[in-house]
Enzyme design. Structure first.
Site, PDB file in Angstrom:
ATOM      1  N   GLU A  76      77.050  25.235  63.983  1.00 26.39           N
ATOM      2  CA  GLU A  76      75.655  24.783  63.930  1.00 26.39           C
ATOM      3  C   GLU A  76      75.497  23.370  63.387  1.00 26.39           C
ATOM      4  OE1 GLU A  76      76.534  27.870  63.268  1.00 26.39           O
ATOM      5  OE2 GLU A  76      75.263  29.120  64.549  1.00 26.39           O
ATOM      6  N   HIS A 145      68.812  38.330  58.928  1.00 26.86           N
ATOM      7  CA  HIS A 145      68.290  37.968  60.248  1.00 26.86           C
ATOM      8  C   HIS A 145      66.775  38.065  60.320  1.00 26.86           C
ATOM      9  CE1 HIS A 145      72.487  38.395  61.538  1.00 26.86           C
ATOM     10  NE2 HIS A 145      72.157  37.763  62.638  1.00 26.86           N
TER      11      HIS A 145
END
Ligand SMILES: Cc1ncc(C[n+]2csc(CCOP(=O)(O)OP(=O)(O)O)c2C)c(N)n1
Ligand SMILES: [Mg+2]
Lengths: 343, 325
Positions: A76, A145
């Site tokens: 990322e 999440h």
């Protein structure tokens, strides 16, 4: 500004004035932007062959090829930084971070680089980068999440943070974000992708950072974004049954904040309540409440309050998860309390 | 070697040495503040590698980048003024020593977060490859930076997509006070490229001609579309990590040994011995360098401060709350 209606060279995904889902609207915005400008390219995990975790990039890989729709390794910070580098030299990259949770690994690229390079270079460079990231509490994805990152991203000068929640706004705001010469973070909500709503490709777009009044009312201003707009509208419906007319404002953008629209509303209603999915402590709602107090203290009959997520990591258990974020009942309860004249 | 090139090397390195000395002096006098990382000892790396570049090549560098900037064509005046924080600096006084930028010279910045040069460079490389341009992007980094995740992430992507990136490690054997054997399990940085299939090469970073030759070969390889390459330049810094560091963790013997390999002095001696340059020419360079540096300092001193703190936060300024106006 580029035309929003490029010749796509295929059967258009849309016809005028119809229903579209949020993900389809985002997909359409990407498709049109890529057709109109070869500098626009997409990168992220599974955005290409797979079509995007939430289908947002579906079909684009086949159409534009691997260089413009790039599947990346799970790196990322480096692929977001890649976007920054490409933006410095003429590219208009759109980075998709699979979910906001993983954006924590890309904060160096976003905060230390994208947000600061224009300023640090004395205005020589622009960073026309878009970073899209789905987030929010979805359905029992557990604590790692189910986050929101507004609190972190809002406090960064140089970034723009937008929060489209409807198909129309998703289309408009993503299109405008791509055209914008500043880095724009587009926060998307995982539970909204399949929401359908009216869509009109020909309608005159609202500016990127304008807030929108979704329901007019005279007694109380409910301020929300993303999925909480729906919660606020539901609460407003219930309140109407009690004879209370709540105005519901969808912020659409968190930085900058369309404060004038909020002030105007509060000058009419004299009461405001922020409805926020993120944790309450030091969240975006705190900034909104504080700035409203500063800007419209004289117009307020009561302090601006917040209904917000609990200050807990999101639990896995479905009942607890629901209890950790606001619902219409909580909004109604707080609204009634705010409006009850104190003795 | 061509006489002109030898003269250029010597000029660049002598200017670099003098410039950094002047920067240190100005720092002591309080005209330069903040973090100041100087380059003495490492001159052959920036000079040898960047003199091999084409004007169209891009440079992404670290916070120890004054010399890279000057060799790439930013004037000593603009660099010194930036160290002073003045409006005439190459970043308008908004960046400082660690953040030199010049759009025209394709100098894409000094980055002060260790390991940031990798993703920026592969981004430039990606764009060059995607748009079919023939330029190369230089990515400078230190030995310590090779321990960052971005190093490995970016090597992987650069190799995967055959990006035109030349990675140049300035291995000065220290990550501030931590010597290389104490900070990496594999102190030969060039070997870190093996798992990614990227050719890596080590070169004597105290020898400007060797760096130049190795860079030319590497550039030819990269420009031909073969993907990235990594050059590890074995070098040393004579001063502490920054002005805040005396470098006391190094033995006097070690420093002495490396001083004996001083890249500026050794090249001057070699150029004289080989007949590439004459004593009188060196004296001329010496004088020219002194004047240039004195002029840069004077220019910086006399330049105005920037006066708009809100400028250029956004490309498209807006007045809504949270904007810069
Ligand atoms: C991410 C990050 N961690 C720590 C630092 C503090 N720091 C600045 S320079 C440096 C050492 C870097 O060593 P190296 O990469 O070998 O470069 P050199 O300074 O030797 O040229 C450290 C730890 C930083 N700037 N960024
Ligand atoms: Mg080092």
């Amino acid at each position: 500004m580029r035309s929003r209606h490029a010749n796509l060279g295929h059967e258009p995904v849309t016809v005028r004035a119809r229903e579209l889902k949020v993900w389809e609207a985002l997909n359409l915005a990407l498709d049109e932007a890529m057709a109109a400008d070869e500098a626009v390219f997409i990168l992220g995990e599974d955005v290409g062959l797979y079509g995007g975790s939430y289908r947002v990039t579906q079909g684009l890989y086949a159409k534009y090829g691997e260089w413009r729709v790039r599947d990346t390794p799970i790196s990322e910070n480096s692929f977001t930084g890649l976007g920054v580098g490409a933006a410095l030299v003429g590219g208009r990259p759109i980075v998709e971070i699979m979910t906001v949770n993983f954006a924590l690994l890309a904060l160096d690229a976003i905060i230390n680089m994208a947000a600061k390079l224009r300023y640090m270079s004395g205005g020589q460079f622009t960073v026309p980068l878009v970073v899209r990231m789905p987030g929010g509490v979805a359905r029992q994805l557990a604590a790692q999440h189910s986050q929101r990152l507004e609190h972190t991203l809002l406090n960064v000068p140089g970034l723009r943070v937008v929060v489209p929640g409807t198909p129309q706004d998703s289309y408009w705001q993503l299109t405008q974000a791509i055209e914008c010469d500043d880095p724009v973070i587009v926060l998307e909500h995982e539970l909204l992708y399949n929401d359908s709503g009216p869509f009109d490709a020909e309608a005159e777009p609202l500016p990127l950072h304008a807030a929108a009044v979704r329901r007019e009312g005279r007694d109380l201003t409910l301020i929300a974004w993303h999925r909480m707009v729906g919660v606020a509208l539901e609460a407003a419906e219930t309140l109407a049954g009690e004879g209370i007319e709540a105005e519901v404002i969808d912020l659409r953008s968190l930085r900058p904040l369309d404060l004038p629209v909020l002030v105007k509303s509060v000058e009419k209603t004299h009461h405001a309540l922020v409805v926020e999915e993120d944790c309450r402590f030091a969240g975006a709602g705190a900034e909104i409440a504080a700035s409203l107090h500063e800007a419209a203290f004289g117009a307020l009959d009561a302090p601006v309050e917040r209904v917000a997520g609990l200050d807990v990591p999101t639990p896995y258990n479905g009942l607890l998860e629901q209890a950790s974020i606001p619902d219409a009942g909580a909004v109604v309860g707080t609204a009634l309390r705010i409006l009850t004249p104190r003795v | 070697m061509q006489r002109e090139l030898a003269r250029q090397f010597l000029y660049d390195m002598m200017l670099a040495r003098q410039f950094e000395q002047a920067a240190a002096d100005q720092y002591q006098q309080g005209n330069i503040a903040g973090f100041l990382h100087l380059y003495p000892g490492e001159e052959a790396v920036a000079v040898g590698s960047l003199r091999a570049a084409d004007a169209g090549d891009y440079v992404v560098s670290t916070y120890r980048e004054h010399v890279h900037a000057m060799v790439k064509g930013i004037t000593p005046r603009a660099v010194m003024a930036e160290l002073f924080g003045k409006a005439t600096g190459c970043s308008g006084g908004y960046g400082g020593s660690m953040h030199l930028f010049d759009r025209e010279k394709r100098f894409l910045g000094g980055y002060a977060i260790v390991g940031e040069t990798f993703p920026v460079a592969i981004g430039v490389g990606y764009w060059l490859r995607m748009t079919g341009q023939n330029d190369v992007v230089y990515c400078f980094f230190g030995d310590g930076a090779a321990n960052q995740g971005t190093f490995h992430e970016s090597l992987n992507m650069a190799a995967l997509w055959k990006l035109p990136v030349l990675f140049i490690c300035e291995n000065n054997h220290y990550q501030i006070g931590t010597e290389i054997h104490r900070h990496t399990a594999v102190p030969e940085i060039w070997r870190h490229t093996t798992p990614y299939g990227i050719p890596g090469k080590r070169v004597d970073g105290m020898d400007v001609a060797a760096v130049y030759d190795a860079t030319r070969d590497a550039l030819a390889f990269v420009r031909a579309g073969n993907g990235p390459m990594l050059l590890e330049c074995d070098t040393y810094r004579y001063r502490g990590h920054s002005m805040a560091d005396s470098g006391a963790y190094r033995s006097a013997l070690e420093v002495q040994e490396l001083m004996a390999r001083d890249p500026v002095r050794t090249f001057r001696e070699r150029a004289l011995a080989e007949g590439w340059i004459r004593e009188t020419e060196i004296a001329d360079i010496e004088k020219q360098v002194q004047e240039t540096v004195a002029d840069a300092v004077q220019f910086a001193e006399q330049s105005p401060d920037p006066d708009d703190v809100r400028k250029d936060v956004y490309a498209e300024p807006f007045r809504l709350y949270g904007g810069s106006r």
